[in-house]
Design a protein around this motif. Structure first.
Motif, mmCIF file in Angstrom:
data_model
loop_
_atom_site.group_PDB
_atom_site.id
_atom_site.type_symbol
_atom_site.label_atom_id
_atom_site.label_comp_id
_atom_site.label_asym_id
_atom_site.label_seq_id
_atom_site.Cartn_x
_atom_site.Cartn_y
_atom_site.Cartn_z
ATOM 1 N N PHE A 61 0.924 -0.695 -0.286
ATOM 2 C CA PHE A 61 0.574 -0.099 0.026
ATOM 3 C C PHE A 61 0.865 0.526 0.312
ATOM 4 O O PHE A 61 0.503 2.174 -0.609
ATOM 5 C CB PHE A 61 -0.927 0.299 1.072
ATOM 6 N N LEU A 62 2.188 1.300 1.152
ATOM 7 C CA LEU A 62 2.870 2.560 0.833
ATOM 8 C C LEU A 62 2.917 2.717 -0.299
ATOM 9 O O LEU A 62 3.442 3.715 -0.701
ATOM 10 C CB LEU A 62 3.914 2.714 1.626
ATOM 11 N N ALA A 63 3.676 1.826 -1.404
ATOM 12 C CA ALA A 63 4.982 1.575 -2.313
ATOM 13 C C ALA A 63 3.790 2.205 -3.418
ATOM 14 O O ALA A 63 4.526 3.146 -4.033
ATOM 15 C CB ALA A 63 5.141 0.077 -2.436
ATOM 16 N N TYR A 64 2.867 1.605 -3.030
ATOM 17 C CA TYR A 64 1.919 2.513 -4.509
ATOM 18 C C TYR A 64 1.171 4.516 -4.041
ATOM 19 O O TYR A 64 1.508 5.173 -5.008
ATOM 20 C CB TYR A 64 0.410 2.074 -4.428
ATOM 21 N N VAL A 65 1.389 4.697 -2.937
ATOM 22 C CA VAL A 65 0.830 5.622 -2.849
ATOM 23 C C VAL A 65 2.002 6.601 -2.221
ATOM 24 O O VAL A 65 1.590 8.130 -2.176
ATOM 25 C CB VAL A 65 -0.230 6.327 -1.478
ATOM 26 N N HIS A 66 3.304 5.827 -2.524
ATOM 27 C CA HIS A 66 3.848 7.201 -1.785
ATOM 28 C C HIS A 66 4.823 8.295 -2.196
ATOM 29 O O HIS A 66 4.909 9.308 -1.843
ATOM 30 C CB HIS A 66 5.672 6.070 -1.784
ATOM 31 N N ASP A 67 3.961 8.866 -3.672
ATOM 32 C CA ASP A 67 3.823 9.947 -4.390
ATOM 33 C C ASP A 67 2.894 10.556 -4.700
ATOM 34 O O ASP A 67 2.693 11.028 -5.653
ATOM 35 C CB ASP A 67 5.025 9.371 -5.833
ATOM 36 N N ILE A 68 1.659 10.315 -3.564
ATOM 37 C CA ILE A 68 0.504 10.663 -4.174
ATOM 38 C C ILE A 68 0.708 12.471 -3.666
ATOM 39 O O ILE A 68 0.052 13.017 -4.618
ATOM 40 C CB ILE A 68 -0.314 10.429 -2.650
ATOM 41 N N GLY A 69 1.984 12.514 -3.007
ATOM 42 C CA GLY A 69 1.814 14.525 -3.216
ATOM 43 C C GLY A 69 2.472 14.992 -4.274
ATOM 44 O O GLY A 69 2.639 16.081 -4.851
ATOM 45 N N LYS A 70 2.679 14.299 -5.145
ATOM 46 C CA LYS A 70 2.855 14.443 -6.567
ATOM 47 C C LYS A 70 1.663 15.126 -7.461
ATOM 48 O O LYS A 70 1.880 15.624 -8.154
ATOM 49 C CB LYS A 70 3.207 13.957 -7.740
ATOM 50 N N ALA A 71 0.257 14.671 -6.861
ATOM 51 C CA ALA A 71 -1.018 14.472 -7.625
ATOM 52 C C ALA A 71 -0.700 16.454 -6.704
ATOM 53 O O ALA A 71 -2.582 16.540 -6.049
ATOM 54 C CB ALA A 71 -2.014 14.073 -7.468
#
Length: 882
Positions: A61-71
């Motif tokens: 889960f963390l691996a998938y959401v780690h760059d959500i801040g780029k959105a």
């Protein structure tokens, strides 16, 4: 529509390549799954205090959401600056960039912190979101928690939405889409199913996430996509990348017992009783923790630790070993033995090995190991994998030999320290010469042990001379407790094993079957040294002289050369790397365990503290400066170490040690600066007329380190220790207890180089390493006369010559690296060498290296000091006025 396939995650060096955010998130989650399958030992979930299922789901889960801040709007604005086609596409899908961005007046929030804030807003546990916020190696210092209630007074609000109403709905919809996709891939029903992570779990998961992100961000494995092409469907993208990397097989020990036959096969000799009893205890521990083995010099503690590692790794399901030593020289000395052991760990697979210290690239033994998995099977099962050849990743290899700094840095507020936690938590950690660390370094050692205790990482500490108070403070640190039974601290047995089984502390006196050596002790002055040396040399014996500073060693060596007929071998830290290697080889040949009476005859070895650690050498008679009792006993351990009794001349049949007292009774001597008045005086007070080894080791050490708090000199010593400890705490991380990892690290040391980081865990004692070369009158650059024939270097040296130049490394004396002098020294060196080494900067061996130039006669000048170098004496320096 899925905006995450339109938003940009990465761009290339040109304006023609990019990577959609959705693709990078898929890559990272896929790599995390590969890591869990192939690289993560079964013990890892337990270290995180999670079930295997919860651990895997949370990590993916963390691996998938780690760059959500780029959105968020400001990130997309900045990254699309050089991609006009992508900028137009973003605007086409209704993202509105405000004019304030064009004026560059916005304060940009880091996208990792933004991701943490977004995840909290979406309902993730704060402890899980904190891991995403730390995926660039530095936890966030603070987060906002009200992004779903847009108000203009939210700090950095315009980073996310830019005040446009349409952006709010578009981006929040994208965040929710990324969240739902992450839950789907991780097989989680809702964010409520995510666990609340402990602080240690956050550290370990942050380390894993950094690893997965680094791999997924490597364009050699995951190429970018041309901007003029559609996003291709490539279901094999992750599998192809993982196969390209070719990580070696994870080491898995299956040994739960060690028979005498197995020991003999692996180490080429039958186990001694100390080793057998140690291994019997290890195999019967139900819940392994910390083991402290105190045993005499030369009784096989190293082999005991290596064998014990196999058992502990099998019991605790760990996948590697870390062996830490006090100096580069001791690490180099152990490395071949570690290799021999490692080669026997698997008949079917290759395992990775690393030697980690400042000069490891110059170690011939290390450099000869196969780089990468060979196409055809070789005899050695060890390789050096390129992915681990990095300062911050070296300790992730299976087998690591290193200076102890690498383990101490686990407790340093350094960026990316989570990688060290991942690497060390899943190994058996062995620290040798554990008595050799001062109060400052012990602050880091004890905090590192406390974290390892929380991870349930098995630890083996080795020492021949450990004060009981230190023994128990190390045990208490590992267990995270303040007090323990006084009986353990008062135990005088020797050899001694202290260990923990769960939360229980236990001790056992081990059986020693070796020789009992009676050593006569004679306090003396410097004036008596020459006569003692002359007498032994004339009768065909060999003498060891160990003093506390390089200058004293050089002075003694010169006097003995000039006034006796002895063959003098001087050994200390102020030699260039090749000369020091030759000196070590000469030492072992002349006074090592296989030396002959003829070659030993009339030899005098003069050296510093480097002679007291891990060198298997033997003197007929020892002369030493006064030093603390535990170190004095280490030095005495080099006296009559082997069974040469029949070969020794009559005058040295009985072992004798002369202790020079001048440095104790003088004012402001170098020895007092190194060790302090108190311990030197305590050693003098407790110095007997004779010592029986090993029987007297523990009683003498405990006597010196048992203090009366009414003693005025002790109060001074205690205050100095407290000052050291307080200094250490400035950059030491906090305890593993607490809610989260926010503010755990410090940005003040995130960009320091390796020497500065090493200084941070060694009481700020930085060091300056230089390459020692000659500059001739015609301006040409030459090697020293005994290096490569003293030849002239090429204007543009090739790879082989660059390495030869890099080997001319020498660590300058500390006078040049004090707080008041280090910047001036570096500036002066740069000023001297920059015009001459510009062509060297293209070489990975030489880039950024400082060079100290001598003239044709091997003389030089630096910081008002005159310098001279020779193979006999090493680097000498004196004030120009002298």
């Amino acid at each position: 529509m899925d905006m995450s396939r339109i938003l940009i995650a990465k761009t290339g060096k040109t304006a023609s390549e990019w990577l959609p955010l959705a693709v990078h998130l898929e890559d990272t989650a896929g790599i995390m799954q590969c890591m869990i399958r192939d690289m993560i030992p079964p013990s890892f979930p337990e270290s995180c205090a999670l079930s295997p299922e919860a651990f895997e789901k949370t990590a993916v889960f963390l691996a998938y959401v780690h760059d959500i801040g780029k959105a968020m709007l400001v990130f997309q604005y900045k990254i699309s600056r050089n991609l006009p086609e992508m900028r137009s596409r973003l605007e086409h899908f209704q993202l509105q960039f405000p004019e304030s961005y064009e004026k560059d007046k916005i304060n940009v929030i880091p996208h990792a912190q933004a991701g943490e804030e977004i995840l909290v807003t979406l309902g993730c546990p704060e402890s899980v979101a904190a891991v995403a916020g730390a995926h660039h190696g530095m936890p966030s210092e603070h987060i906002q928690k009200n992004l779903m209630q847009p108000r203009r007074n939210i700090k950095f609000y315009e980073n996310y939405y830019g005040y446009a109403e349409g952006n709010v709905s578009l981006l929040t919809e994208t965040w929710n889409h990324i969240l739902q996709r992450a839950l789907q891939i991780a097989r989680i029903d809702s964010v409520q199913e995510l666990p609340v992570l402990t602080k240690p779990a956050q550290m370990l998961l942050s380390g894993l996430l950094i690893m997965a992100d680094w791999i997924a961000s490597n364009t050699d494995y995951f190429p970018l996509i041309p901007t003029d092409e559609d996003i291709p469907e490539n279901p094999e993208r992750i599998a192809d990348a993982w196969e390209t990397i070719q990580f070696p097989e994870m080491w898995k020990s299956a040994r739960l017992d060690y028979s005498d036959a197995a020991f003999r096969k692996n180490f080429s000799f039958a186990p001694r009783l100390v080793q057998t009893e140690f291994l019997n205890v290890i195999k019967n521990i139900e819940s392994p923790g910390i083991c402290i083995l105190e045993a005499p010099m030369g009784c096989g503690k190293t082999e005991a630790a290596l064998a014990g590692t196999e058992i502990l790794a099998a019991k605790c399901r760990k996948n590697g070993m870390f062996f830490g030593l006090p100096t580069q020289a001791t690490a180099n000395g152990i490395f071949p033995r570690m290799m021999q052991w490692g080669e026997k760990q698997s008949q079917n697979f290759y395992h990775s090995i690393q030697l980690k210290h400042g000069s490891s690239a110059l170690n011939t033994c290390f450099q000869k190991i196969q780089r990468g998995i060979p196409e055809q099977e070789t005899d050695s099962g060890l390789i050096v994998h390129s992915w681990f050849c990095d300062n911050k990743k070296a300790c992730l290899a299976d087998f690591v030999v290193a200076t102890v700094d690498q383990m101490l840095m686990m407790a340093l507020k350094r960026k990316h320290v989570m990688l060290l936690h991942v690497g060390l938590s899943e190994k058996v950690v062995v620290i040798d010469e554990v008595h050799a660390y001062d109060a400052y370094m012990n602050e880091y050692l004890e905090m590192a042990l406390q974290w390892l205790g929380y991870y349930k990482t098995p630890v083996i500490l080795l020492s021949a001379t450990l004060p009981a108070s230190r023994r128990m403070s190390l045990v208490r640190a590992y267990l995270g407790i303040r007090e323990s039974e006084k009986a353990f601290e008062n135990e005088m047995g020797y050899p001694l094993l202290t260990w923990t089984d769960g939360t229980e502390i236990r001790q056992k006196r081990l059986t020693y079957q070796g020789a009992h050596t009676h050593v006569q002790m004679h306090p003396c002055t410097e004036d008596a040294v020459l006569a003692v040396v002359q007498n032994v040399v004339e009768h065909g014996g060999c003498v060891g002289v160990i003093v506390n500073t390089v200058k004293r060693a050089q002075t003694f060596a010169e006097e003995i050369r000039n006034q006796t007929h002895a063959k003098v071998l001087l050994y200390h830290a102020q030699f260039i790397f090749p000369d020091r290697t030759l000196k070590e080889q000469a030492l072992l040949k002349t006074v090592g365990k296989d030396s002959s009476a003829e070659v030993r005859r009339g030899t005098v070895v003069v050296g510093t503290q480097v002679l007291e650690q891990s060198l298997d050498i033997d003197f007929d008679l020892l002369i030493t400066d006064i030093c603390p009792m535990d170190l004095l006993l280490q030095r005495i351990g080099r006296l009559h170490r082997h069974a040469f009794r029949e070969q020794r001349p009559e005058v040295v049949k009985t072992p004798v040690c002369y202790v020079i007292m001048d440095e104790l009774h003088g004012e402001n001597t170098a020895s007092k600066k190194i060790y302090g008045d108190f311990l030197l005086h305590r050693t003098e007070e407790n110095l007997p007329e004779s010592i029986v080894l090993p029987d007297d080791i523990s009683p003498l050490v405990q006597a010196v380190y048992t203090f009366s708090e009414d003693d005025a000199m002790y109060q001074t010593y205690h205050n100095q220790q407290e000052i050291q400890k307080r200094r250490a705490r400035c950059f030491r991380i906090g305890k593993p207890t607490g809610k989260d990892i926010h503010r755990l690290l410090s940005r003040d040391i995130e960009d320091k180089n390796e020497c500065e980081v090493e200084a941070a865990v060694r009481d700020g004692i930085s060091s300056i390493e230089v390459l020692l070369m000659r500059r001739m009158k015609d301006g040409s650059i030459c090697f020293l006369p005994n290096q490569h024939g003293g030849r002239k270097t090429e204007a543009f040296p090739d790879e082989a010559e660059c390495r030869e130049i890099a080997e001319q490394k020498l660590r300058l004396p500390t006078v040049f690296s004090q707080k008041w002098s280090i910047d001036r020294t570096i500036h002066e060196l740069e000023k001297q060498c920059l015009p001459y080494v510009e062509n060297w900067q293209n070489s990975h061996w030489l880039k950024g290296q400082l060079v100290l130039f001598l003239d044709e006669e091997m003389n030089g000048e630096l910081m008002g000091f005159q310098l001279h170098y020779s193979f006999e004496n090493g680097l000498e320096y004196w004030k120009a006025a002298e």
